[in-house]
Design a protein around this motif. Structure first.
Motif, PDB file in Angstrom:
ATOM      1  N   ILE A  16       0.838  -1.208   0.000  1.00  0.00           N
ATOM      2  CA  ILE A  16       0.000   0.000   0.000  1.00  0.00           C
ATOM      3  C   ILE A  16       0.868   1.251   0.000  1.00  0.00           C
ATOM      4  CG2 ILE A  16      -1.609   1.371   1.399  1.00  0.00           C
ATOM      5  CD1 ILE A  16      -3.020  -1.272   2.098  1.00  0.00           C
ATOM      6  N   LYS A  17       1.920   1.269   0.788  1.00  0.00           N
ATOM      7  CA  LYS A  17       2.819   2.433   0.837  1.00  0.00           C
ATOM      8  C   LYS A  17       3.453   2.680  -0.531  1.00  0.00           C
ATOM      9  CE  LYS A  17       5.031   5.599   3.179  1.00  0.00           C
ATOM     10  NZ  LYS A  17       4.331   6.820   3.528  1.00  0.00           N
ATOM     11  N   ARG A  18       3.924   1.612  -1.173  1.00  0.00           N
ATOM     12  CA  ARG A  18       4.518   1.759  -2.512  1.00  0.00           C
ATOM     13  C   ARG A  18       3.492   2.300  -3.507  1.00  0.00           C
ATOM     14  NH1 ARG A  18       7.776  -3.062  -4.738  1.00  0.00           N
ATOM     15  NH2 ARG A  18       8.199  -1.484  -6.293  1.00  0.00           N
ATOM     16  N   LEU A  19       2.263   1.819  -3.417  1.00  0.00           N
ATOM     17  CA  LEU A  19       1.224   2.266  -4.342  1.00  0.00           C
ATOM     18  C   LEU A  19       0.791   3.705  -4.057  1.00  0.00           C
ATOM     19  CD1 LEU A  19      -0.861  -1.013  -4.570  1.00  0.00           C
ATOM     20  CD2 LEU A  19       0.736  -0.083  -6.263  1.00  0.00           C
ATOM     21  N   GLU A  20       0.741   4.077  -2.801  1.00  0.00           N
ATOM     22  CA  GLU A  20       0.422   5.476  -2.460  1.00  0.00           C
ATOM     23  C   GLU A  20       1.499   6.412  -3.005  1.00  0.00           C
ATOM     24  OE1 GLU A  20      -2.162   5.011   1.662  1.00  0.00           O
ATOM     25  OE2 GLU A  20       0.020   5.119   1.793  1.00  0.00           O
ATOM     26  N   ASN A  21       2.760   6.008  -2.880  1.00  0.00           N
ATOM     27  CA  ASN A  21       3.858   6.816  -3.429  1.00  0.00           C
ATOM     28  C   ASN A  21       3.757   6.916  -4.947  1.00  0.00           C
ATOM     29  OD1 ASN A  21       4.897   7.236  -0.872  1.00  0.00           O
ATOM     30  ND2 ASN A  21       6.412   5.609  -1.031  1.00  0.00           N
ATOM     31  N   LEU A  22       3.469   5.805  -5.602  1.00  0.00           N
ATOM     32  CA  LEU A  22       3.301   5.797  -7.051  1.00  0.00           C
ATOM     33  C   LEU A  22       2.126   6.686  -7.461  1.00  0.00           C
ATOM     34  CD1 LEU A  22       4.068   4.579  -9.835  1.00  0.00           C
ATOM     35  CD2 LEU A  22       2.350   2.826  -9.366  1.00  0.00           C
ATOM     36  N   ALA A  23       1.037   6.597  -6.737  1.00  0.00           N
ATOM     37  CA  ALA A  23      -0.144   7.418  -7.042  1.00  0.00           C
ATOM     38  C   ALA A  23       0.186   8.899  -6.928  1.00  0.00           C
ATOM     39  CB  ALA A  23      -1.293   7.050  -6.104  1.00  0.00           C
ATOM     40  N   ALA A  24       0.950   9.273  -5.921  1.00  0.00           N
ATOM     41  CA  ALA A  24       1.339  10.679  -5.761  1.00  0.00           C
ATOM     42  C   ALA A  24       2.242  11.122  -6.912  1.00  0.00           C
ATOM     43  CB  ALA A  24       2.047  10.875  -4.417  1.00  0.00           C
ATOM     44  N   GLU A  25       3.207  10.289  -7.280  1.00  0.00           N
ATOM     45  CA  GLU A  25       4.118  10.621  -8.390  1.00  0.00           C
ATOM     46  C   GLU A  25       3.379  10.766  -9.715  1.00  0.00           C
ATOM     47  OE1 GLU A  25       7.031   7.513  -8.609  1.00  0.00           O
ATOM     48  OE2 GLU A  25       7.746   7.879  -6.570  1.00  0.00           O
ATOM     49  N   GLN A  26       2.420   9.885  -9.951  1.00  0.00           N
ATOM     50  CA  GLN A  26       1.701   9.849 -11.226  1.00  0.00           C
ATOM     51  C   GLN A  26       0.404  10.672 -11.206  1.00  0.00           C
ATOM     52  OE1 GLN A  26       2.971   8.314 -13.993  1.00  0.00           O
ATOM     53  NE2 GLN A  26       4.765   7.932 -12.707  1.00  0.00           N
ATOM     54  N   LYS A  27       0.134  11.318 -10.061  1.00  0.00           N
ATOM     55  CA  LYS A  27      -1.076  12.121  -9.890  1.00  0.00           C
ATOM     56  C   LYS A  27      -2.352  11.315 -10.155  1.00  0.00           C
ATOM     57  CE  LYS A  27       1.287  16.457 -11.053  1.00  0.00           C
ATOM     58  NZ  LYS A  27       2.407  16.170 -10.270  1.00  0.00           N
ATOM     59  N   LEU A  28      -2.393  10.120  -9.598  1.00  0.00           N
ATOM     60  CA  LEU A  28      -3.565   9.257  -9.730  1.00  0.00           C
ATOM     61  C   LEU A  28      -4.607   9.647  -8.689  1.00  0.00           C
ATOM     62  CD1 LEU A  28      -1.732   5.827 -10.105  1.00  0.00           C
ATOM     63  CD2 LEU A  28      -2.615   7.295 -11.936  1.00  0.00           C
ATOM     64  N   GLN A  29      -5.864   9.563  -9.060  1.00  0.00           N
ATOM     65  CA  GLN A  29      -6.953   9.921  -8.161  1.00  0.00           C
ATOM     66  C   GLN A  29      -7.404   8.746  -7.299  1.00  0.00           C
ATOM     67  OE1 GLN A  29      -8.189  13.098  -7.934  1.00  0.00           O
ATOM     68  NE2 GLN A  29      -6.513  13.596  -9.321  1.00  0.00           N
ATOM     69  N   GLN A  30      -7.444   7.567  -7.912  1.00  0.00           N
ATOM     70  CA  GLN A  30      -7.971   6.391  -7.220  1.00  0.00           C
ATOM     71  C   GLN A  30      -7.346   5.135  -7.817  1.00  0.00           C
ATOM     72  OE1 GLN A  30     -10.461   6.959  -4.782  1.00  0.00           O
ATOM     73  NE2 GLN A  30     -10.109   4.859  -4.162  1.00  0.00           N
ATOM     74  N   ILE A  31      -7.013   4.179  -6.963  1.00  0.00           N
ATOM     75  CA  ILE A  31      -6.546   2.877  -7.419  1.00  0.00           C
ATOM     76  C   ILE A  31      -7.708   1.911  -7.251  1.00  0.00           C
ATOM     77  CG2 ILE A  31      -4.955   0.958  -6.968  1.00  0.00           C
ATOM     78  CD1 ILE A  31      -2.851   3.056  -6.204  1.00  0.00           C
ATOM     79  N   GLN A  32      -8.121   1.301  -8.374  1.00  0.00           N
ATOM     80  CA  GLN A  32      -9.277   0.402  -8.338  1.00  0.00           C
ATOM     81  C   GLN A  32      -8.911  -1.048  -8.044  1.00  0.00           C
ATOM     82  OE1 GLN A  32      -9.208   2.424 -11.358  1.00  0.00           O
ATOM     83  NE2 GLN A  32     -10.783   3.865 -10.794  1.00  0.00           N
ATOM     84  N   SER A  33      -7.763  -1.492  -8.572  1.00  0.00           N
ATOM     85  CA  SER A  33      -7.358  -2.867  -8.303  1.00  0.00           C
ATOM     86  C   SER A  33      -5.845  -3.026  -8.425  1.00  0.00           C
ATOM     87  CB  SER A  33      -8.057  -3.850  -9.239  1.00  0.00           C
ATOM     88  OG  SER A  33      -7.522  -3.762 -10.540  1.00  0.00           O
ATOM     89  N   VAL A  34      -5.366  -4.054  -7.762  1.00  0.00           N
ATOM     90  CA  VAL A  34      -3.939  -4.377  -7.768  1.00  0.00           C
ATOM     91  C   VAL A  34      -3.819  -5.882  -7.999  1.00  0.00           C
ATOM     92  CG1 VAL A  34      -1.827  -4.423  -6.396  1.00  0.00           C
ATOM     93  CG2 VAL A  34      -3.457  -2.553  -6.112  1.00  0.00           C
ATOM     94  N   THR A  35      -2.950  -6.264  -8.922  1.00  0.00           N
ATOM     95  CA  THR A  35      -2.670  -7.676  -9.158  1.00  0.00           C
ATOM     96  C   THR A  35      -1.275  -7.980  -8.636  1.00  0.00           C
ATOM     97  OG1 THR A  35      -4.049  -7.676 -11.144  1.00  0.00           O
ATOM     98  CG2 THR A  35      -2.498  -9.499 -10.891  1.00  0.00           C
ATOM     99  N   LEU A  36      -1.209  -8.917  -7.710  1.00  0.00           N
ATOM    100  CA  LEU A  36       0.074  -9.359  -7.156  1.00  0.00           C
ATOM    101  C   LEU A  36       0.380 -10.752  -7.669  1.00  0.00           C
ATOM    102  CD1 LEU A  36      -0.148  -8.410  -3.358  1.00  0.00           C
ATOM    103  CD2 LEU A  36       0.926  -7.120  -5.209  1.00  0.00           C
ATOM    104  N   GLU A  37       1.646 -10.972  -7.990  1.00  0.00           N
ATOM    105  CA  GLU A  37       2.125 -12.302  -8.322  1.00  0.00           C
ATOM    106  C   GLU A  37       2.794 -12.861  -7.071  1.00  0.00           C
ATOM    107  OE1 GLU A  37       3.412 -12.035 -12.966  1.00  0.00           O
ATOM    108  OE2 GLU A  37       4.788 -11.150 -11.500  1.00  0.00           O
ATOM    109  N   LEU A  38       2.354 -14.036  -6.637  1.00  0.00           N
ATOM    110  CA  LEU A  38       2.930 -14.684  -5.464  1.00  0.00           C
ATOM    111  C   LEU A  38       3.532 -16.019  -5.861  1.00  0.00           C
ATOM    112  CD1 LEU A  38       0.296 -14.302  -2.602  1.00  0.00           C
ATOM    113  CD2 LEU A  38       2.404 -13.032  -2.932  1.00  0.00           C
ATOM    114  N   GLY A  39       4.788 -16.197  -5.529  1.00  0.00           N
ATOM    115  CA  GLY A  39       5.438 -17.471  -5.787  1.00  0.00           C
ATOM    116  C   GLY A  39       4.835 -18.572  -4.943  1.00  0.00           C
TER     117      GLY A  39
END
Length: 119
Positions: A16-39
């Motif tokens: 979540i912290k990484r995505l919040e930082n990315l959202a701030a950098e990219q000026k995103l308003q809302q994140i709707q979904s996240v896909t994680l790859e898990l080994g």
């Protein structure tokens, strides 16, 4: 059991912290979904990760309704003796082709943010 849940919750907070930082950098308003790859042998329990996600995203205005999608990456090892690859979960450290134990895990221990849907 609690320690394991705490492990996944720490991962959730990190993502979540990484995505919040990315959202701030990219000026995103809302994140709707996240896909994680898990080994497959990452040590992360998907159900615990999902439970932690449902609780934690409510604390982040930019992610409060974000869905979590999980894709499992298979664990594959390579044998240093014969050079062949094989499924690690089914065979462990012993190569099913030549029976050598001189093997190395190639994939299946990772956790990656694969995709983000945002606006």
């Amino acid at each position: 059991m609690t320690r394991k849940i705490m492990h996944e919750l720490g991962i959730v907070f990190h993502v979540i912290k990484r995505l919040e930082n990315l959202a701030a950098e990219q000026k995103l308003q809302q994140i709707q979904s996240v896909t994680l790859e898990l080994g497959e042998v990452s040590g992360v329990v998907p159900e615990f990760l999902e439970d932690g996600w449902k609780w934690a995203v409510k604390k982040s205005p930019i992610m409060e309704n974000a869905a979590l999608k999980i894709e499992t990456l298979p664990a594959v090892s390579i044998c240093n003796a014969c050079g062949k690859t094989y499924g690690t979960v089914e065979n462990g450290k012993t190569c099913p082709h030549c029976k050598s134990e001189d093997t190395v895990l190639q994939t299946g221990n990772e956790m990656n943010i694969k995709e983000i849907e945002a606006c």
